[in-house]
Every structure is written in C-alpha cells, then in structure tokens.
Scaffold this active site. Structure first.
Site, PDB file in Angstrom:
ATOM      1  N   HIS A  60      -7.695  -5.585  -0.466  1.00 56.16           N
ATOM      2  CA  HIS A  60      -6.423  -5.126  -0.298  1.00 56.16           C
ATOM      3  C   HIS A  60      -5.464  -5.419   0.712  1.00 56.16           C
ATOM      4  O   HIS A  60      -4.396  -4.961   1.015  1.00 56.16           O
ATOM      5  CB  HIS A  60      -6.709  -3.385  -0.186  1.00 56.16           C
ATOM      6  CG  HIS A  60      -5.401  -2.528  -0.216  1.00 56.16           C
ATOM      7  ND1 HIS A  60      -4.621  -2.265  -1.143  1.00 56.16           N
ATOM      8  CD2 HIS A  60      -5.186  -1.862   0.836  1.00 56.16           C
ATOM      9  CE1 HIS A  60      -3.733  -1.482  -0.798  1.00 56.16           C
ATOM     10  NE2 HIS A  60      -3.944  -1.104   0.545  1.00 56.16           N
ATOM     11  N   SER A  98       0.797  -0.967  -0.233  1.00 52.52           N
ATOM     12  CA  SER A  98       0.035   0.040  -0.133  1.00 52.52           C
ATOM     13  C   SER A  98       0.722   1.257  -0.007  1.00 52.52           C
ATOM     14  O   SER A  98       1.532   1.367  -1.062  1.00 52.52           O
ATOM     15  CB  SER A  98      -0.883  -0.083   1.095  1.00 52.52           C
ATOM     16  OG  SER A  98      -2.042   1.005   0.897  1.00 52.52           O
ATOM     17  N   ASP A 140      -8.545  -5.174  -6.334  1.00 56.14           N
ATOM     18  CA  ASP A 140      -8.036  -4.133  -5.479  1.00 56.14           C
ATOM     19  C   ASP A 140      -8.285  -2.771  -6.154  1.00 56.14           C
ATOM     20  O   ASP A 140      -7.449  -2.531  -6.976  1.00 56.14           O
ATOM     21  CB  ASP A 140      -6.723  -4.469  -5.048  1.00 56.14           C
ATOM     22  CG  ASP A 140      -5.897  -3.507  -4.163  1.00 56.14           C
ATOM     23  OD1 ASP A 140      -6.940  -2.611  -3.455  1.00 56.14           O
ATOM     24  OD2 ASP A 140      -5.061  -3.521  -3.547  1.00 56.14           O
TER      25      ASP A 140
END
Length: 548
Positions: A475, A352, A409
């Site tokens: 995610h 991320s 995602d």
C-alpha cells in the site's frame, strides 16, 4: 583433456602390426567422415578385426579425433530445473553442483539463469547507480499539444494503459510526487493550531513550475476526550479534529504551460495520518450524499451514497477552518475567474484516504460553475467510496478517474464485500445473478462499487521487492510509483531501463526488498542504520531519461 586419460582408448586402437599405417592416414582424416557415436550401429570387436586393417584404423582414429574435439569445445546447454526431476545420479550431481543458495540468497528454484543475468557486472553497475542517485532525474517532457485531453482522460485513457504510454507514465508519476510533497509537508509540521491555520503554510514543491495557492484542511466529526491530550501532550496532533490534508497549486511557468497545452490546476491530498482519521475510515456504512425531505426522497436506484466517514471528513467544519468541501470549491471558483478565457484543466490526485477524498472533491467542483474545465482524478491505492449510483453520478458529471491499483493491496478491495472487480463483473454478466446483485446494491449498507478506469500493477512483477511483501509495502506510495515506473504491459516483465531511484524504497521498505539488493546496498558506500535500512536524503528521483 583430463577426462581422456581415464577412457579405455586401447579399445579403439588396432593391433601392433598395423601401427605403421597411421603416418599415411593423418593428412586425409576429417571428423565429418565418421558418423556420430549415437547414430552409428554398434559393431562387435570381433567383426571390426575382420575388416580391412587400413579402413579399421581410419574409423578408430576418426572416432578418437571426434571425442577429443568434443572435449575441447564442450556444448553448454541450460538445465531446466523447474519441470523435470533428476532421472539418474549424474543429473542429481549437476543440480547439486549449481549451489542455488549461493547464486540466489533466497533460494528460489528455477531462476538460476535469470539471477545470473541480474548479477552480471553491467547489472550490478546499474543497481549501484540507482542506489547512489540522490538527484531528481525526470523523463523527457514531451510536447503534448492538442493531445493533452487524451492524457487527461477524454477517452478514458483508451489505448494508453496496456501497454502503458510513456507520456501517461510521466503524468502519473508527477501526480504521485505531488502527493509525496503533501505527506512531507504534513509530517514536517503536523500540529494544527489556530495561529497556524490563520497564517500561511509554506510548501516547497519539487516541480518549480507550480505555485501553491491554497492550503486545505479536513475535520473529523468525532473527537477524543481531553484527558488523552493530557496523558500524551507531545502527540496532540494525533487527536486533533482538524488537520492539514493537502493543497491547491497552479502552473505558472509559460514554457510548461506551452508544453502541456493548457494551464493546469492541481489538488493534492495525502492519506490517513491521525487517530481520528483512522476512526473515520472504519465508519463504513453508506450514507446518502444529499439530505432530502420525505417528499423529495429519491428512488433507491438513483440515490448516490458514500462512506459515512469519508463524507464526514469532507463536509465537517472545524473550529477555525471551513470544511474541505467549502475550501476547495471557493478556491476553484476564484481561480476560474482569475484565468478566465485560458485553456484550463483541473487535476485531482490522492493516495489512500486522499484518493477517496479526491472523488468527493471532483464531484463537488464538477458542478461548482457554469463552465468547468476538464476534471480528472489520478488516485493511488484508493478504497471504494460509494455505491453504483455514486459511480454513475461521477460519470454523468464528466469526471474522468484513473485508479492505480496494486493487485496485492487489500485496501483497494474495501469497504464492502471483499471481492475483486473481475469477479464482480463476471457475476453481473450472468443474467441469472445480475438481477439479484442490482437488488442488493439498493438494499445493502455495504454495497460499494469502484469508479473509473483501472491501471493494475503487481508487487510480484518487481525484481527488487519480495513477492511476499507485507500489507504496508503493497500500500506504500513509493512502492506504487516504483511499480508504475517499471510497468510496461500486463503481459510483459518489469521495464529493464527503469531509472527511478531505489533510495527511498530501501529506506521505507527495507525489510520487503530482496536480500540480493539489501546485501548489495551494504557493500556500497552508503550509511546503513542499525536496522539495515539505508540512511538517505529526502530528495526523490523520477523515472526515465534526464531533461536536456
């Protein structure tokens, strides 16, 4: 045999005067002598009695024997319920008798045979083993030798991704577990104080062959009013400007160095965790990487730009800490001098926000010395970071990037235009549109572009996760490692011999796991919390066969 009593057997028998002929025909009867009922021409009852009585008896007995044989050995054929509709009431009764709601709790049509295989005793035993497993189980550490450069991206992982090479799978999962260590270390002690920064932060790595040499901190250029801390003093770490974000570690085990073919330096970076980091994520306008005067301004085509918030977290100095850019460059220079003359590699991994910072770190260290070893980035669920000029800059500095992307995602499609890479490439291949896109790349403040090679996985391929899993699950880092562990190729189903534990996946994504497996979990000797999630240890399992 129960159905035979209801059949009109008398229609197949001859008259009473010919019953004595049965005894002489029993030894010579064979089922193959009579044609099948479907292919035989229909003959009227009146015509059958005109024939010879002996021949007529033989035909009737053969037909009766064949019918009885079919009842004894019924032929079972699978029923395809996906593409055909019931044509009569008999087919409808068959479909109703399947009772799909009991076979598959979520009532997915067309998967009766597949789910029956998943619920076989052997399959359930395997699921129970995955659920109860609490010790790490690693794949064989194959000797990479002179091939290590290929697994580090020297040829952009050509021929290793689809189908996925087993050694590369191991390297990807290993990188993901370093990121999990970064998450666990931060959440175990999230507060960043002056005393804490100046003291050493102990980090326990799951891979004992590596040793941490440097703690890394990131600082936001924005801040929140002090009254926020007064309202919620226990959550002060959420509003602090500087936060621990990751670490630098070096492989010091001689056997592992020999196996990998070099000494590896790894930089691991966690994802977003504080309020100010979230605020920086939303500062999505592109900003130039280099500050130049008006006389030295670069042409728009060659000016590398990155997201404003990511660059802020990377270059901002803290009250008690240097910037992340200064820290990581200083530590890499020190390690290059310390291990001068050895075969080295630098591996940067992040999830991320950590994936975005990993690209900025790779850009900084790729030019921090005259001779920089092989630099590779393994990112999970990373957003877009910069424009096309930035992507070209990363490539020209010989930084290799492997992006692991979940097709479900949405974080991997922001910031910038919400468009898939496939569609973007198709538009650029069109000569009538490519010129317009190149013009927009240089003018628009949100003209982002991805960097490197992509390994695409998909939540819908997992037999354990729900196909409609929410955004958080798609995610989640553990979900990513689960999907990589089971990925074989883009045209193949989930790997049946995947052995990564489901413990952590159930703990973090219980609501996104199919009911079949959550129900199975409740029937095992596992402690289930009030919300139906497994109470589990922090010990993580890996993905294939155990070490010897």
């Amino acid at each position: 045999m129960a159905q035979v009593r209801h059949m009109p057997i008398n229609s197949f028998l001859p008259s009473q005067s010919n019953l004595h002929s049965y005894q002489n025909l029993g030894s010579g009867l064979r089922c193959g002598q009579s044609p099948s009922l479907k292919s035989r021409k229909r003959v009227s009852i009146r015509a059958s009695y005109v024939q010879d009585p002996t021949e007529n008896t033989r035909i009737h007995l053969s037909n009766l024997e064949k019918l009885l044989q079919k009842e004894a050995e019924p032929e079972v054929r699978p029923v395809d319920i996906t593409n055909q509709q019931p044509e009569n009431s008999r087919v409808k009764r068959i479909l109703d008798g399947l009772n799909l709601a009991q076979i598959w709790p979520e009532g997915i049509p067309g998967r009766g045979g597949e789910i029956a295989a998943e619920m076989s005793p052997r399959r359930l035993a395997q699921i129970q083993e995955l659920l109860l497993k609490q010790q790490p189980e690693y794949s064989p550490r194959n000797h990479l030798g002179t091939q290590w450069r290929e697994y580090h991206g020297s040829r952009d992982w050509e021929g290793l991704i689809d189908p996925l090479d087993e050694n590369l799978r191991r390297e990807i999962v290993r990188c993901g577990e370093f990121i999990q260590t970064a998450y666990q270390s931060f959440h175990s002690d999230p507060a960043t104080t002056e005393e804490g920064i100046r003291s050493w932060k102990e980090i326990e790595l799951s891979d004992k062959s590596y040793k941490v040499t440097k703690n890394l901190y990131t600082t936001s250029s924005i801040g929140l009013p002090k009254w926020v801390d007064n309202v919620a003093p226990d959550l002060g770490w959420m509003t602090q400007r500087s936060s621990w974000v990751g670490f630098v570690a070096v492989c010091e085990d001689d056997r592992e160095i020999a196996r990998m073919g070099r000494r590896d330096i790894i930089i691991s970076l966690r994802g977003t965790a504080t309020c100010l980091e979230w605020a920086e994520n939303f500062r999505a306008l592109l900003t130039p990487m280099e500050e130049t005067s008006t006389f030295e301004a670069q042409s728009p085509e060659s000016e590398a730009k990155v997201e404003c918030g990511f660059l802020s977290l990377f270059r901002t100095k803290g009250e008690y800490t240097p910037s992340l850019a200064e820290e990581v460059v200083q530590e890499i220079r020190r390690l290059l001098d310390l291990y001068k003359g050895e075969q080295l590699s630098i591996t940067i991994t992040g999830h991320s926000l950590g994936a975005a910072l990993a690209l900025l770190v790779a850009d900084a260290i790729s030019t921090c010395a005259l001779e920089v070893p092989s630099v590779a980035v393994f990112s999970f669920g990373g957003p877009r970071v910069g424009n096309r000029a930035f992507a070209n800059r990363i490539k020209s500095n010989n930084v290799k990037v492997l992006r692991i992307v979940n097709n479900q995602d949405i974080i991997t499609r922001v910031p910038g235009m919400f468009m898939s890479d496939e569609l973007d490439q198709k538009l650029r291949d069109n000569p009538q549109i490519s010129g317009v896109l190149e013009f927009l790349d240089n003018k628009l403040p949100l003209a982002y572009s991805h960097v490197g090679t992509e390994l695409k996985v998909d939540t819908k391929m997992s037999p354990y996760l729900r196909p409609d899993a929410d955004v958080a699950c798609c995610h989640d880092l553990e979900a990513y490692l689960h999907l990589v562990d089971g990925f074989m190729a883009s045209n193949c189903p989930f790997r049946p011999n995947a052995k990564r534990s489901l413990f952590k996946l159930l703990s973090e994504q219980g609501s996104n796991v199919k009911k079949l497996y959550t129900n199975k979990t409740k029937s095992l000797t596992l402690k289930i919390e009030n919300n139906g999630v497994v109470a589990m240890s922090n010990c993580l399992a890996s993905h294939s066969l155990p070490n010897k």
